[in-house]
Design a protein around this motif. Structure first.
Motif, PDB file in Angstrom:
ATOM      1  N   UNK A   1      25.718  -3.751 -20.810  1.00  0.00           N
ATOM      2  CA  UNK A   1      26.883  -4.587 -21.097  1.00  0.00           C
ATOM      3  C   UNK A   1      28.184  -3.832 -20.842  1.00  0.00           C
ATOM      4  N   UNK A   2      28.231  -2.568 -21.219  1.00  0.00           N
ATOM      5  CA  UNK A   2      29.439  -1.774 -20.983  1.00  0.00           C
ATOM      6  C   UNK A   2      29.695  -1.609 -19.484  1.00  0.00           C
ATOM      7  N   UNK A   3      28.635  -1.397 -18.732  1.00  0.00           N
ATOM      8  CA  UNK A   3      28.790  -1.276 -17.276  1.00  0.00           C
ATOM      9  C   UNK A   3      29.311  -2.576 -16.674  1.00  0.00           C
ATOM     10  N   UNK A   4      28.797  -3.697 -17.176  1.00  0.00           N
ATOM     11  CA  UNK A   4      29.254  -4.993 -16.680  1.00  0.00           C
ATOM     12  C   UNK A   4      30.731  -5.197 -16.978  1.00  0.00           C
ATOM     13  N   UNK A   5      31.147  -4.857 -18.195  1.00  0.00           N
ATOM     14  CA  UNK A   5      32.549  -4.996 -18.569  1.00  0.00           C
ATOM     15  C   UNK A   5      33.431  -4.109 -17.701  1.00  0.00           C
ATOM     16  N   UNK A   6      32.961  -2.903 -17.439  1.00  0.00           N
ATOM     17  CA  UNK A   6      33.747  -1.970 -16.622  1.00  0.00           C
ATOM     18  C   UNK A   6      33.885  -2.484 -15.195  1.00  0.00           C
ATOM     19  N   UNK A   7      32.821  -3.063 -14.656  1.00  0.00           N
ATOM     20  CA  UNK A   7      32.909  -3.632 -13.305  1.00  0.00           C
ATOM     21  C   UNK A   7      33.937  -4.755 -13.243  1.00  0.00           C
ATOM     22  N   UNK A   8      34.025  -5.536 -14.321  1.00  0.00           N
ATOM     23  CA  UNK A   8      34.948  -6.663 -14.335  1.00  0.00           C
ATOM     24  C   UNK A   8      36.402  -6.235 -14.481  1.00  0.00           C
ATOM     25  N   UNK A   9      36.638  -5.165 -15.230  1.00  0.00           N
ATOM     26  CA  UNK A   9      38.010  -4.762 -15.552  1.00  0.00           C
ATOM     27  C   UNK A   9      38.500  -3.560 -14.749  1.00  0.00           C
TER      28      UNK A   9
ATOM     29  N   UNK B   1      34.887 -10.465 -19.549  1.00  0.00           N
ATOM     30  CA  UNK B   1      34.734  -9.034 -19.813  1.00  0.00           C
ATOM     31  C   UNK B   1      34.739  -8.727 -21.312  1.00  0.00           C
ATOM     32  N   UNK B   2      35.603  -9.400 -22.077  1.00  0.00           N
ATOM     33  CA  UNK B   2      35.682  -9.145 -23.513  1.00  0.00           C
ATOM     34  C   UNK B   2      34.373  -9.492 -24.213  1.00  0.00           C
ATOM     35  N   UNK B   3      33.693 -10.527 -23.715  1.00  0.00           N
ATOM     36  CA  UNK B   3      32.408 -10.916 -24.284  1.00  0.00           C
ATOM     37  C   UNK B   3      31.355  -9.861 -23.981  1.00  0.00           C
ATOM     38  N   UNK B   4      31.338  -9.349 -22.762  1.00  0.00           N
ATOM     39  CA  UNK B   4      30.370  -8.317 -22.403  1.00  0.00           C
ATOM     40  C   UNK B   4      30.625  -7.046 -23.216  1.00  0.00           C
ATOM     41  N   UNK B   5      31.885  -6.707 -23.428  1.00  0.00           N
ATOM     42  CA  UNK B   5      32.217  -5.527 -24.224  1.00  0.00           C
ATOM     43  C   UNK B   5      31.764  -5.706 -25.668  1.00  0.00           C
ATOM     44  N   UNK B   6      32.062  -6.862 -26.253  1.00  0.00           N
ATOM     45  CA  UNK B   6      31.650  -7.129 -27.635  1.00  0.00           C
ATOM     46  C   UNK B   6      30.130  -7.091 -27.761  1.00  0.00           C
ATOM     47  N   UNK B   7      29.436  -7.660 -26.788  1.00  0.00           N
ATOM     48  CA  UNK B   7      27.972  -7.642 -26.800  1.00  0.00           C
ATOM     49  C   UNK B   7      27.464  -6.201 -26.706  1.00  0.00           C
ATOM     50  N   UNK B   8      28.171  -5.388 -25.926  1.00  0.00           N
ATOM     51  CA  UNK B   8      27.791  -3.984 -25.820  1.00  0.00           C
ATOM     52  C   UNK B   8      27.927  -3.247 -27.136  1.00  0.00           C
ATOM     53  N   UNK B   9      29.030  -3.451 -27.826  1.00  0.00           N
ATOM     54  CA  UNK B   9      29.227  -2.767 -29.100  1.00  0.00           C
ATOM     55  C   UNK B   9      28.249  -3.260 -30.168  1.00  0.00           C
ATOM     56  N   UNK B  10      27.934  -4.547 -30.127  1.00  0.00           N
ATOM     57  CA  UNK B  10      26.950  -5.070 -31.081  1.00  0.00           C
ATOM     58  C   UNK B  10      25.567  -4.479 -30.826  1.00  0.00           C
ATOM     59  N   UNK B  11      25.193  -4.363 -29.554  1.00  0.00           N
ATOM     60  CA  UNK B  11      23.915  -3.743 -29.218  1.00  0.00           C
ATOM     61  C   UNK B  11      23.923  -2.256 -29.589  1.00  0.00           C
TER      62      UNK B  11
END
Length: 247
Positions: free
Chosen positions: A66-74, A44-54
């Motif tokens: 990416x943010x949606x993916x992180x939210x689904x995971x957490x 999840x932390x990787x997806x969040x970081x990728x989201x902020x970079x994008x």
């Protein structure tokens, strides 16, 4: 999800580079985030970081995914405001407004709720509803004299909305309040105040190739003699100084 030690170290190194570069070189930060994503897309932390970079590179559709993916995971609602802002970036302010009214907002902490209010006000402005944007920003957080991490940005957004509405005196007051709270220079409130007061900052090269900043104040066109007198005073001051003043 746990990773093998060597892989975890590689991912961590890339995430550190994302964090270090995202403000100064967002494109490079984005490149590192893609490496981390290839290595550990189920973290999840990787997806969040990728989201902020994008997000930092204005790739809003990718950031939102990416943010949606992180939210689904957490299961966390922490990213809700930035997800809404991605909708704004995609030209869908009405979706951002809809998100501002969802139950997830009530689960945010105070900083998150203020951030959501800023996004909602921005969406109102996107739709040309400047008066509604001003009202959206009003509330106990804006009226409070206490200073929090979000205070400068909230006051700045309010001042900027007032200025767009043609309420210049009120805007000047709130830019001043934003500047008072902005100890870290997170806004350009000082520059906005200078613009309202007719002050222009001009970069120039002084003696010895040292960069100097010249401050030029707007002069009333109906008072040329006063402007000449000021120039004469400046000339006399220059003769007294061996080195050009630095501002």
């Amino acid at each position: 999800m746990s990773l093998p030690k060597t892989l975890a170290e590689d991912v961590a190194r890339n995430l550190v580079m994302v964090a270090n570069l995202i403000d100064e070189d967002p494109e490079q930060a984005y490149a590192y985030s893609r490496i981390a994503l290839r290595l550990a897309s189920r973290v999840a932390a990787v997806r969040e970081a990728a989201g902020f970079a994008a997000y930092a590179t204005q790739k809003y559709a990718e950031a939102l995914a990416e943010f949606r993916a992180s939210r689904r995971m957490t299961g966390s609602v922490e990213l809700w405001p930035v997800m809404a802002d991605c909708e704004r970036g995609l030209g869908r302010p009405e979706r951002a407004m809809a998100m501002a009214g969802e139950p997830e907002v009530q689960k945010l902490d105070k900083a998150g709720q203020v951030e959501m209010r800023l996004v909602a006000a921005g969406a109102r402005r996107d739709m040309g509803q400047i008066d509604a944007a001003i009202v959206t920003l009003q509330g106990p957080e804006l009226a409070s004299s206490a200073v929090h991490s979000w205070t400068p940005r909230l006051r700045y957004a309010y001042a900027d909305a007032l200025l767009e509405a043609g309420r210049e005196d009120e805007a000047r007051e709130w830019f001043g309040k934003a500047l008072e709270a902005d100890k870290d220079g997170s806004t350009d409130a000082s520059d906005r105040l200078a613009e309202l007061d007719g002050v222009e900052f001009v970069d120039a090269l002084g003696e010895g190739d040292h960069e100097t900043v010249e401050v030029v104040e707007a002069v009333d066109a109906d008072e040329p003699e006063a402007a000449d007198d000021e120039d004469d005073d400046l000339d006399e001051d220059d003769e007294d100084d061996d080195e050009a003043p630095k501002v």
